[in-house]
Design an enzyme around this catalytic site. Structure first.
Site, mmCIF file in Angstrom:
data_model
loop_
_atom_site.group_PDB
_atom_site.id
_atom_site.type_symbol
_atom_site.label_atom_id
_atom_site.label_comp_id
_atom_site.label_asym_id
_atom_site.label_seq_id
_atom_site.Cartn_x
_atom_site.Cartn_y
_atom_site.Cartn_z
ATOM 1 N N SER A 88 6.332 24.042 15.353
ATOM 2 C CA SER A 88 7.465 23.906 15.594
ATOM 3 C C SER A 88 8.303 22.626 15.848
ATOM 4 O O SER A 88 9.486 22.483 15.511
ATOM 5 C CB SER A 88 7.870 24.707 16.736
ATOM 6 O OG SER A 88 7.059 24.367 17.725
ATOM 7 N N HIS A 112 7.680 30.150 12.622
ATOM 8 C CA HIS A 112 8.460 29.355 11.694
ATOM 9 C C HIS A 112 8.018 29.454 10.001
ATOM 10 O O HIS A 112 8.940 28.721 9.321
ATOM 11 C CB HIS A 112 8.488 27.763 12.211
ATOM 12 C CG HIS A 112 9.295 27.611 13.219
ATOM 13 N ND1 HIS A 112 10.490 27.326 13.575
ATOM 14 C CD2 HIS A 112 8.826 27.416 14.692
ATOM 15 C CE1 HIS A 112 11.063 27.218 14.519
ATOM 16 N NE2 HIS A 112 9.823 27.208 15.422
ATOM 17 N N LYS A 158 14.425 34.006 14.060
ATOM 18 C CA LYS A 158 14.367 32.820 13.525
ATOM 19 C C LYS A 158 15.087 32.808 12.022
ATOM 20 O O LYS A 158 16.257 33.199 12.184
ATOM 21 C CB LYS A 158 13.224 31.907 13.354
ATOM 22 C CG LYS A 158 12.930 31.423 14.826
ATOM 23 C CD LYS A 158 11.497 30.597 14.862
ATOM 24 C CE LYS A 158 10.968 30.617 16.463
ATOM 25 N NZ LYS A 158 11.857 30.201 17.458
HETATM 26 C C1 LIG Z 1 6.003 28.360 16.863
HETATM 27 C C2 LIG Z 1 6.437 29.292 17.881
HETATM 28 N N1 LIG Z 1 5.824 30.262 18.344
HETATM 29 C C3 LIG Z 1 6.853 31.267 18.994
HETATM 30 C C4 LIG Z 1 8.037 31.047 19.270
HETATM 31 C C5 LIG Z 1 8.744 32.080 20.174
HETATM 32 O O1 LIG Z 1 9.501 32.888 19.573
HETATM 33 P P1 LIG Z 1 10.756 33.705 19.849
HETATM 34 O O2 LIG Z 1 11.991 32.509 19.970
HETATM 35 O O3 LIG Z 1 11.255 34.651 19.174
HETATM 36 O O4 LIG Z 1 10.662 34.052 21.400
HETATM 37 C C6 LIG Z 1 8.791 30.110 18.881
HETATM 38 C C7 LIG Z 1 10.328 29.865 19.026
HETATM 39 O O5 LIG Z 1 10.585 28.902 19.670
HETATM 40 C C8 LIG Z 1 8.075 28.926 18.049
HETATM 41 O O6 LIG Z 1 8.509 27.883 17.623
#
Ligand SMILES: Cc1ncc(COP(=O)(O)O)c(C=O)c1O
Length: 398
Positions: free
Chosen positions: A185, A213, A244
């Site tokens: 991310s 992502h 996202k």
């Molecule tokens: C790699 C990754 N996994 C999980 C999440 C968590 O997702 P959510 O925003 O739907 O809680 C994020 C978001 O920030 C992320 O970047």
């Protein structure tokens, strides 16, 4: 008589003062318009390079209509956790759609991607088990590992050789989980999934991928890294998010029917936190359907990604090893990264500055994400702003 006590929370004020002195504390900017390629933050119209709204669906008429219709049909809340009385037909409809999308037997909806990661790892591992994890995995995976009580072995970023050695060392353990982000991310690079899957198979480990992502971005119609690398059927646990590319809120786990039934029985976010309002599930359902019917969205996202990434590299910025729409501009020094972001904002571009603990110390950066909705003019204007701000602050040479 009132007795004076020392404030036991005083340390918070001291820590905060320190972060402010170091120039790394920020209150988030205030979004006063829909989440769009040009949006109003802190009273100013700026080119928005910060959102995860990859496909530009956050303000899409079809998603808004689906949410409104769900409110009319089902009301505004589910009224309970899933396992008590809040298991709504719209939740299950979305799960069926997601399972078909991901080519898995079943999926399970969570309230967020964060809770999907943390809740799932904690539900399948326990003390005495081992988790082998990439050092740059998302915080929610890390928290899941902590919650599970399993022994953690952290391998250097994308170092499959090191992961293999850790799997070999873990041979005697009852259960071993190999876990990676699909797309990282903060860096925008892609996991070496085929090699990790082969290693997991050789050592009998459970393979788990967080495709937060990658979903809606990578693979056919955005099915994620498992599809991108042709790994269907070889990854036991896939996590995706609806927050996202699918532009709403929520996470899900995709895998075997047995896994999903177990998680419904054991995953703590499912057992102890209320399920999605029906409007949230309905707009996500509309998003997953739309993405499969409008492949042009993903094509535009990638055209914009290539254009912007090439532009930044040509200007001399360090964009690390990014391969996806997440393109960091790595600065290093934390205060300087924040100043760079502030300067860009003055130039009419919002690209957030990120420092520890979001990224490792000494790797502060400005992170950019273009979306399918940006036009060539937006991106050209943004590149010109990056050039001006970068030269002024000495990040690139004139
Ligand atoms: C790699 C990754 N996994 C999980 C999440 C968590 O997702 P959510 O925003 O739907 O809680 C994020 C978001 O920030 C992320 O970047």
């Amino acid at each position: 008589m009132k007795v004076e006590h020392a404030n036991p929370l005083m340390f918070v004020e001291e820590l905060l003062a320190d972060a402010k002195t170091r120039g790394v504390w920020r209150w988030p900017r205030l979004l006063e318009s829909p989440q769009e390629p040009v949006a109003r933050y802190d009273g100013r119209e700026v080119i928005n390079l910060c959102s995860n709204n990859y496909l530009g669906l956050a303000n899409h008429p079809a998603l808004k209509a689906a949410a409104l219709e769900a409110v009319a049909r089902f009301g505004v809340g589910s009224g309970a956790v899933r396992t008590i009385a809040g298991n709504m037909s719209i939740h299950q409809e979305l799960e069926t759609e997601l399972a078909a999308f991901k080519h898995t037997e079943a999926t399970l909806l969570y309230q967020s991607g964060f809770s999907a990661n943390a809740g799932t790892v904690a539900a399948i591992l326990e003390k005495g088990d081992v988790v082998v994890s990439d050092e740059l995995n998302h915080a929610s995976l890390i928290d899941g590992c902590r919650l599970s009580g399993a022994d953690k072995k952290i391998y250097p970023h994308k170092d499959v050789g090191a992961a293999r050695r850790m799997l070999a060392e873990s041979r005697g353990a009852r259960r071993v989980l190999l876990i990676t982000d699909g797309v990282f991310s903060m860096d925008g690079d892609i996991a070496p999934l085929p090699d990790l899957v082969t290693a997991a198979e050789e050592y009998g480990a459970i393979m788990m991928v967080d495709d937060a992502h990658a979903s809606g971005v990578v693979g056919k119609d955005g099915r994620g890294t498992v599809d991108h690398f042709g790994m269907h059927g070889r990854v036991h646990v896939q996590v995706g998010t609806l927050s996202k590319a699918f532009a709403g809120l929520g996470g899900y786990v995709a895998g075997s029917r047995a896994l999903i039934e177990w998680l419904m029985h054991r995953a703590r976010p499912l057992l102890f936190s209320t399920s999605h309002p029906p409007s949230v599930a309905a707009s996500a359902l509309a998003a997953v359907r739309l993405v499969q019917h409008e492949p042009d969205l993903i094509r535009r996202l990638w055209d914009n990604t290539r254009f912007f990434k090439d532009g930044l590299r040509r200007l001399g910025f360090d964009t690390g090893n990014s391969e996806t729409p997440i393109t960091p501009v790595i600065i290093g020094d934390e205060a300087r990264a924040m100043q760079f972001s502030d300067r860009l904002f003055e130039e009419g571009v919002f690209a957030v500055g990120l420092a520890f603990p979001t990224v490792p110390r000494g790797k502060a950066r400005v992170r950019t994400i273009v979306t399918a909705g940006h036009t060539a003019q937006h991106l050209e204007r943004a590149l010109a702003a990056f050039q001006r701000a970068g030269t002024t602050l000495g990040v690139i040479s004139p």
